[in-house]
Design an enzyme around this catalytic site. Structure first.
Site, PDB file in Angstrom:
ATOM      1  N   GLY A  14       0.837  -1.208   0.000  1.00  0.00           N
ATOM      2  CA  GLY A  14       0.000   0.000   0.000  1.00  0.00           C
ATOM      3  C   GLY A  14       0.864   1.247   0.000  1.00  0.00           C
ATOM      4  O   GLY A  14       1.830   1.328   0.758  1.00  0.00           O
ATOM      5  N   ARG A  75       0.743  -5.084  -5.017  1.00  0.00           N
ATOM      6  CA  ARG A  75       0.850  -6.225  -4.101  1.00  0.00           C
ATOM      7  C   ARG A  75       1.087  -7.434  -5.005  1.00  0.00           C
ATOM      8  O   ARG A  75       0.292  -7.694  -5.910  1.00  0.00           O
ATOM      9  CB  ARG A  75      -0.443  -6.381  -3.299  1.00  0.00           C
ATOM     10  CG  ARG A  75      -0.755  -5.144  -2.433  1.00  0.00           C
ATOM     11  CD  ARG A  75      -1.811  -5.459  -1.415  1.00  0.00           C
ATOM     12  NE  ARG A  75      -2.307  -4.283  -0.731  1.00  0.00           N
ATOM     13  CZ  ARG A  75      -1.726  -3.706   0.329  1.00  0.00           C
ATOM     14  NH1 ARG A  75      -0.607  -4.189   0.804  1.00  0.00           N
ATOM     15  NH2 ARG A  75      -2.264  -2.649   0.894  1.00  0.00           N
ATOM     16  N   ASP A 106       5.729  -4.786   5.994  1.00  0.00           N
ATOM     17  CA  ASP A 106       6.334  -6.058   6.416  1.00  0.00           C
ATOM     18  C   ASP A 106       6.291  -7.129   5.322  1.00  0.00           C
ATOM     19  O   ASP A 106       7.236  -7.904   5.162  1.00  0.00           O
ATOM     20  CB  ASP A 106       5.676  -6.578   7.707  1.00  0.00           C
ATOM     21  CG  ASP A 106       4.236  -6.970   7.478  1.00  0.00           C
ATOM     22  OD1 ASP A 106       3.463  -6.108   7.016  1.00  0.00           O
ATOM     23  OD2 ASP A 106       3.876  -8.127   7.736  1.00  0.00           O
ATOM     24  N   THR A 129       4.489   2.579   5.343  1.00  0.00           N
ATOM     25  CA  THR A 129       3.091   2.131   5.451  1.00  0.00           C
ATOM     26  C   THR A 129       2.379   3.034   6.441  1.00  0.00           C
ATOM     27  O   THR A 129       2.964   3.410   7.466  1.00  0.00           O
ATOM     28  CB  THR A 129       2.964   0.659   5.903  1.00  0.00           C
ATOM     29  OG1 THR A 129       1.616   0.428   6.346  1.00  0.00           O
ATOM     30  CG2 THR A 129       3.892   0.288   7.036  1.00  0.00           C
ATOM     31  N   ASP A 131       0.228   2.166   8.398  1.00  0.00           N
ATOM     32  CA  ASP A 131      -0.235   1.382   9.555  1.00  0.00           C
ATOM     33  C   ASP A 131       0.669   1.482  10.788  1.00  0.00           C
ATOM     34  O   ASP A 131       0.245   1.144  11.884  1.00  0.00           O
ATOM     35  CB  ASP A 131      -0.374  -0.101   9.174  1.00  0.00           C
ATOM     36  CG  ASP A 131      -1.482  -0.322   8.155  1.00  0.00           C
ATOM     37  OD1 ASP A 131      -2.212   0.639   7.866  1.00  0.00           O
ATOM     38  OD2 ASP A 131      -1.598  -1.448   7.650  1.00  0.00           O
ATOM     39  N   ASP A 133       3.142  -0.437  11.748  1.00  0.00           N
ATOM     40  CA  ASP A 133       3.028  -1.765  12.369  1.00  0.00           C
ATOM     41  C   ASP A 133       4.195  -2.691  12.053  1.00  0.00           C
ATOM     42  O   ASP A 133       4.036  -3.909  12.000  1.00  0.00           O
ATOM     43  CB  ASP A 133       1.710  -2.421  11.910  1.00  0.00           C
ATOM     44  CG  ASP A 133       1.694  -2.691  10.410  1.00  0.00           C
ATOM     45  OD1 ASP A 133       2.550  -2.143   9.694  1.00  0.00           O
ATOM     46  OD2 ASP A 133       0.825  -3.451   9.953  1.00  0.00           O
ATOM     47  N   ARG A 175      -5.556  -2.205   9.128  1.00  0.00           N
ATOM     48  CA  ARG A 175      -5.687  -3.676   9.101  1.00  0.00           C
ATOM     49  C   ARG A 175      -5.662  -4.215  10.527  1.00  0.00           C
ATOM     50  O   ARG A 175      -6.556  -3.896  11.291  1.00  0.00           O
ATOM     51  CB  ARG A 175      -4.604  -4.300   8.239  1.00  0.00           C
ATOM     52  CG  ARG A 175      -4.964  -5.704   7.826  1.00  0.00           C
ATOM     53  CD  ARG A 175      -4.188  -6.186   6.656  1.00  0.00           C
ATOM     54  NE  ARG A 175      -4.796  -5.789   5.385  1.00  0.00           N
ATOM     55  CZ  ARG A 175      -4.149  -5.739   4.249  1.00  0.00           C
ATOM     56  NH1 ARG A 175      -2.877  -6.006   4.191  1.00  0.00           N
ATOM     57  NH2 ARG A 175      -4.774  -5.413   3.142  1.00  0.00           N
TER      58      ARG A 175
END
Ligand code: F6P
Length: 324
Positions: A14, A75, A106, A129, A131, A133, A175
């Site tokens: 993303g 992706r 990741d 990202t 996120d 994360d 997510r």
């Protein structure tokens, strides 16, 4: 003298605001160090299709302020296969690429790690990202801008919620990570936040909404972390109906991925892009640029391969304490 003469770079997964700043920093640092920079279009998919092209100072001009990624992204499921990674490695070797810089999350780092260990391809990672994360780093490029976009949206929703005495469920991205949700909840004074990967405690949720109403609150904002699939808020809305609580749903979705990067994302990505190249030239290959204790450092790639929800208990308590 470094053996690295040619560095290729791609963005994968993303997109996130600030990726362009990282691209610019990688390319311009290569130029200032006297080595070649090669762009790869559309992530690993573009690599497999040999979409490589030479980049110069002008090719990254006027992009700092632009969202998205000028290299485009994808992706790439095929990259899960060993033979596909071998094909990618052969293309890199054929094009005399000495090191590949991967800007992504990741999943992209896992692909880079396998590409490197199976085929002896030096790689560097830059965490990109929204996120936030990735294990091993306190920050990933795009998080701050995504949070700011969501805050702006929630502020607007609050105006209409207050005007109509309404309860809103506002779903944010991430997510399985609740990082965006918690920060947005604190910064918008949301009445409560529903975390990713956790069952909703309806008794607690209903009690929170009703307690606010009793003390005269005329609107409630509930921030929902999307979890595995977007749209989770509609289930929560239905369940709240059973408690006679009417609500509206607003899913912020991909609006959070776009837009001009905020200063933090421009700054961190510029430092990361620079350090990825300098680190590789100094022989620190197969490393990721990470933020630790507020500083950009290099960390071994294998320490940055898993997802981590930067779920800070103190932040959850803070959001709840201030929203009474
Ligand atoms: O890039 C991270 C992310 O934006 C997550 O927050 C979200 O769950 C997912 O990507 C959406 O992916 P896609 O754009 O492929 O639908």
């Amino acid at each position: 003298m470094s053996e690295i003469k040619k560095i290729a770079l791609l963005t994968s997964g993303g997109d996130s605001p600030g990726m362009n700043c990282a691209i610019r920093a990688v390319v311009r640092t290569c130029i200032s160090e006297g080595i070649e920079a090669v762009g790869i279009k559309k992530g690993y998919k573009g690599l497999l299709a040999e979409q490589l092209f030479d980049m110069d100072a002008a090719s990254v001009g006027n992009i700092l302020q632009r969202g998205g990624t000028i290299l485009q992204s994808s992706r790439c499921k095929e990259f899960h296969q060993k033979e596909t990674r071998k094909k990618a490695a052969d293309i890199l070797k054929k094009n005399k690429i000495d090191c590949l810089v991967v800007i992504g999350g990741d999943g992209s780092f896992n692909g880079a790690h396998l590409l490197s260990t199976e085929n002896n391809i030096p790689v560097m990672g830059i965490p990109g990202t929204i996120d936030n994360d990735i294990s091993g780093t306190e920050y990933t490029i795009g998080f701050d801008t995504a949070v700011s976009t969501a805050i702006d949206a929630v502020d607007k929703i609050r105006d209409t919620a207050a005007s109509h005495d309404r309860t809103f469920l506002v779903e944010v991205m991430g997510r399985n990570s609740s990082s965006i949700a918690i920060k947005v909840a604190i910064c918008t004074g949301a009445e409560t936040v529903i975390l990713a990967g956790k069952d909703v405690d309806y008794d607690d949720l209903v009690e929170t909404i009703q307690r606010g109403q009793k003390r005269g609150k005329n609107s409630s904002i509930i921030i929902v972390a999307e979890g595995q699939t977007s749209g989770r808020s509609y289930e929560i809305q239905q369940k709240l109906n059973e408690f006679k609580i009417k609500s509206r749903v607003c899913i912020l979705g991909h609006t959070q991925r776009g837009g001009s990067p905020m200063s933090l994302d421009r700054y961190v990505s510029s430092i990361m892009g620079h350090q990825a190249v300098i680190g590789a030239l100094k022989g620190k290959i197969n490393h990721v640029t990470v933020v630790r204790d507020g500083k950009v450092k290099l960390s071994p790639l294998e320490k940055c391969l898993t997802k981590t929800d930067q779920l800070r208990e103190d932040n959850i308590i803070l959001a709840k304490t201030l929203a009474i």
